[in-house]
Write a protein that holds these residues in place. Sequence first.
Motif, PDB file in Angstrom:
ATOM      1  N   GLU A  71       1.778  -3.436   0.373  1.00 42.65           N
ATOM      2  CA  GLU A  71       1.897  -2.003   0.113  1.00 42.65           C
ATOM      3  C   GLU A  71       2.966  -1.409   1.014  1.00 42.65           C
ATOM      4  O   GLU A  71       3.247  -1.937   2.087  1.00 42.65           O
ATOM      5  N   LEU A  72       3.504  -0.279   0.567  1.00 42.80           N
ATOM      6  CA  LEU A  72       4.416   0.497   1.411  1.00 42.80           C
ATOM      7  C   LEU A  72       3.553   1.446   2.223  1.00 42.80           C
ATOM      8  O   LEU A  72       2.685   2.131   1.674  1.00 42.80           O
ATOM      9  N   HIS A  73       3.774   1.482   3.538  1.00 39.47           N
ATOM     10  CA  HIS A  73       2.955   2.278   4.461  1.00 39.47           C
ATOM     11  C   HIS A  73       3.828   3.109   5.386  1.00 39.47           C
ATOM     12  O   HIS A  73       4.995   2.803   5.604  1.00 39.47           O
ATOM     13  N   THR A  74       3.217   4.129   5.958  1.00 40.76           N
ATOM     14  CA  THR A  74       3.839   4.935   7.004  1.00 40.76           C
ATOM     15  C   THR A  74       2.771   5.298   8.023  1.00 40.76           C
ATOM     16  O   THR A  74       1.594   4.988   7.834  1.00 40.76           O
ATOM     17  N   HIS A  75       3.182   5.928   9.090  1.00 42.97           N
ATOM     18  CA  HIS A  75       2.257   6.442  10.105  1.00 42.97           C
ATOM     19  C   HIS A  75       2.373   7.954  10.156  1.00 42.97           C
ATOM     20  O   HIS A  75       3.463   8.504  10.014  1.00 42.97           O
ATOM     21  N   LYS A  76       1.243   8.609  10.353  1.00 44.65           N
ATOM     22  CA  LYS A  76       1.204  10.065  10.458  1.00 44.65           C
ATOM     23  C   LYS A  76       0.322  10.436  11.628  1.00 44.65           C
ATOM     24  O   LYS A  76      -0.765   9.875  11.791  1.00 44.65           O
ATOM     25  N   GLU A  77       0.778  11.384  12.433  1.00 46.39           N
ATOM     26  CA  GLU A  77      -0.035  11.839  13.557  1.00 46.39           C
ATOM     27  C   GLU A  77      -1.182  12.694  13.029  1.00 46.39           C
ATOM     28  O   GLU A  77      -0.997  13.551  12.168  1.00 46.39           O
ATOM     29  N   THR A  78      -2.379  12.442  13.548  1.00 45.94           N
ATOM     30  CA  THR A  78      -3.579  13.140  13.079  1.00 45.94           C
ATOM     31  C   THR A  78      -3.772  14.490  13.758  1.00 45.94           C
ATOM     32  O   THR A  78      -4.710  15.195  13.439  1.00 45.94           O
ATOM     33  N   GLY A  79      -2.927  14.850  14.689  1.00 44.79           N
ATOM     34  CA  GLY A  79      -3.053  16.118  15.378  1.00 44.79           C
ATOM     35  C   GLY A  79      -3.641  15.976  16.773  1.00 44.79           C
ATOM     36  O   GLY A  79      -3.538  16.865  17.594  1.00 44.79           O
ATOM     37  N   ASP A  80      -4.282  14.856  17.041  1.00 47.77           N
ATOM     38  CA  ASP A  80      -4.861  14.622  18.367  1.00 47.77           C
ATOM     39  C   ASP A  80      -4.105  13.520  19.111  1.00 47.77           C
ATOM     40  O   ASP A  80      -4.638  12.905  20.012  1.00 47.77           O
ATOM     41  N   GLY A  81      -2.867  13.271  18.693  1.00 47.02           N
ATOM     42  CA  GLY A  81      -2.048  12.277  19.363  1.00 47.02           C
ATOM     43  C   GLY A  81      -2.256  10.860  18.871  1.00 47.02           C
ATOM     44  O   GLY A  81      -1.611   9.942  19.349  1.00 47.02           O
ATOM     45  N   VAL A  82      -3.123  10.671  17.899  1.00 46.21           N
ATOM     46  CA  VAL A  82      -3.388   9.339  17.354  1.00 46.21           C
ATOM     47  C   VAL A  82      -2.610   9.180  16.052  1.00 46.21           C
ATOM     48  O   VAL A  82      -2.540  10.098  15.239  1.00 46.21           O
ATOM     49  N   MET A  83      -2.018   8.013  15.873  1.00 48.29           N
ATOM     50  CA  MET A  83      -1.272   7.732  14.657  1.00 48.29           C
ATOM     51  C   MET A  83      -2.180   7.015  13.657  1.00 48.29           C
ATOM     52  O   MET A  83      -2.882   6.075  14.025  1.00 48.29           O
ATOM     53  N   GLN A  84      -2.156   7.475  12.413  1.00 53.06           N
ATOM     54  CA  GLN A  84      -2.948   6.870  11.345  1.00 53.06           C
ATOM     55  C   GLN A  84      -1.995   6.246  10.334  1.00 53.06           C
ATOM     56  O   GLN A  84      -0.976   6.838   9.974  1.00 53.06           O
ATOM     57  N   MET A  85      -2.318   5.020   9.867  1.00 53.73           N
ATOM     58  CA  MET A  85      -1.502   4.356   8.875  1.00 53.73           C
ATOM     59  C   MET A  85      -1.953   4.789   7.486  1.00 53.73           C
ATOM     60  O   MET A  85      -3.146   4.830   7.207  1.00 53.73           O
ATOM     61  N   LEU A  86      -0.974   5.119   6.629  1.00 55.11           N
ATOM     62  CA  LEU A  86      -1.261   5.582   5.281  1.00 55.11           C
ATOM     63  C   LEU A  86      -0.399   4.866   4.261  1.00 55.11           C
ATOM     64  O   LEU A  86       0.785   4.618   4.508  1.00 55.11           O
ATOM     65  N   ARG A  87      -0.976   4.555   3.103  1.00 59.58           N
ATOM     66  CA  ARG A  87      -0.211   3.996   1.992  1.00 59.58           C
ATOM     67  C   ARG A  87       0.673   5.102   1.418  1.00 59.58           C
ATOM     68  O   ARG A  87       0.271   6.261   1.333  1.00 59.58           O
ATOM     69  N   VAL A  88       1.897   4.736   1.015  1.00 56.46           N
ATOM     70  CA  VAL A  88       2.854   5.691   0.457  1.00 56.46           C
ATOM     71  C   VAL A  88       3.122   5.281  -0.993  1.00 56.46           C
ATOM     72  O   VAL A  88       3.956   4.423  -1.257  1.00 56.46           O
ATOM     73  N   ASP A  89       2.386   5.879  -1.910  1.00 56.90           N
ATOM     74  CA  ASP A  89       2.497   5.517  -3.322  1.00 56.90           C
ATOM     75  C   ASP A  89       3.853   5.873  -3.934  1.00 56.90           C
ATOM     76  O   ASP A  89       4.332   5.180  -4.822  1.00 56.90           O
ATOM     77  N   GLU A  90       4.470   6.961  -3.441  1.00 55.56           N
ATOM     78  CA  GLU A  90       5.742   7.407  -4.015  1.00 55.56           C
ATOM     79  C   GLU A  90       6.932   6.604  -3.501  1.00 55.56           C
ATOM     80  O   GLU A  90       8.049   6.757  -3.977  1.00 55.56           O
ATOM     81  N   GLY A  91       6.734   5.753  -2.504  1.00 61.26           N
ATOM     82  CA  GLY A  91       7.813   4.940  -1.967  1.00 61.26           C
ATOM     83  C   GLY A  91       8.662   5.695  -0.963  1.00 61.26           C
ATOM     84  O   GLY A  91       8.290   6.777  -0.507  1.00 61.26           O
ATOM     85  N   PHE A  92       9.815   5.121  -0.645  1.00 64.63           N
ATOM     86  CA  PHE A  92      10.705   5.669   0.367  1.00 64.63           C
ATOM     87  C   PHE A  92      12.072   5.967  -0.237  1.00 64.63           C
ATOM     88  O   PHE A  92      12.692   5.090  -0.831  1.00 64.63           O
ATOM     89  N   ALA A  93      12.542   7.199  -0.048  1.00 60.95           N
ATOM     90  CA  ALA A  93      13.856   7.600  -0.543  1.00 60.95           C
ATOM     91  C   ALA A  93      14.949   6.898   0.251  1.00 60.95           C
ATOM     92  O   ALA A  93      14.887   6.817   1.479  1.00 60.95           O
ATOM     93  N   ILE A  94      15.939   6.392  -0.469  1.00 57.16           N
ATOM     94  CA  ILE A  94      17.125   5.789   0.141  1.00 57.16           C
ATOM     95  C   ILE A  94      18.299   6.649  -0.316  1.00 57.16           C
ATOM     96  O   ILE A  94      18.762   6.533  -1.452  1.00 57.16           O
ATOM     97  N   PRO A  95      18.793   7.543   0.548  1.00 55.21           N
ATOM     98  CA  PRO A  95      19.823   8.498   0.115  1.00 55.21           C
ATOM     99  C   PRO A  95      21.164   7.823  -0.198  1.00 55.21           C
ATOM    100  O   PRO A  95      21.518   6.807   0.396  1.00 55.21           O
TER     101      PRO A  95
END
Length: 173
Positions: A71-95
């Motif tokens: 899967e394609l994944h990213t990390h997002k900060e949860t607001g308390d300084g912890v990073m959460q890994m999330l699946r990215v269904d839309e993919g990643f833009a390559i400009p």
Amino acid sequence: MSFMKTLAAAAVLLTFALPAFAHDGLKITDAYARSSGPSAKSGAAFMVIENHTEADDRLIGASTTAAKLVELHTHKETGDGVMQMLRVDEGFAIPAKGEHALARGGDHVMLMGLTAPMAQGDIITVTLTFEKAGEMIVEVPVDLQREDMPAMPMNHGTGHGTGHGAMQAMPSN
């Protein structure tokens, strides 16, 4: 005979050091994969995707025989300084005329259910699927020793439905 073996080994290393090109002007550089250790059930692949065309593209998927689920994944900060890994269904833009880095602590190709342990120097074949350029096969070397990101706390929650919430965070060393 040892000269021939040395020459063959050098040719193989040079082949993997060269960037991969897609038929539509995409270039993959600095690719590597890693896991947290020999008994890890998951790992990740990282790389820089360069777009040398006049049109935007998007990485929309990846596959490999090295893992049962990719899967394609990213990390997002949860607001308390912890990073959460999330699946990215839309993919990643390559400009167009730009690049997008898949890097530790950010966007990456997640390899879950590894079919064999990842060992330093192994090569895994990953097929990247782009919205416009189509499929591109990349040979990705395993580098368990690379240190290009400081360690950060991660919460690999199950909010994305893959059920790998207990997965270990990948160390920075």
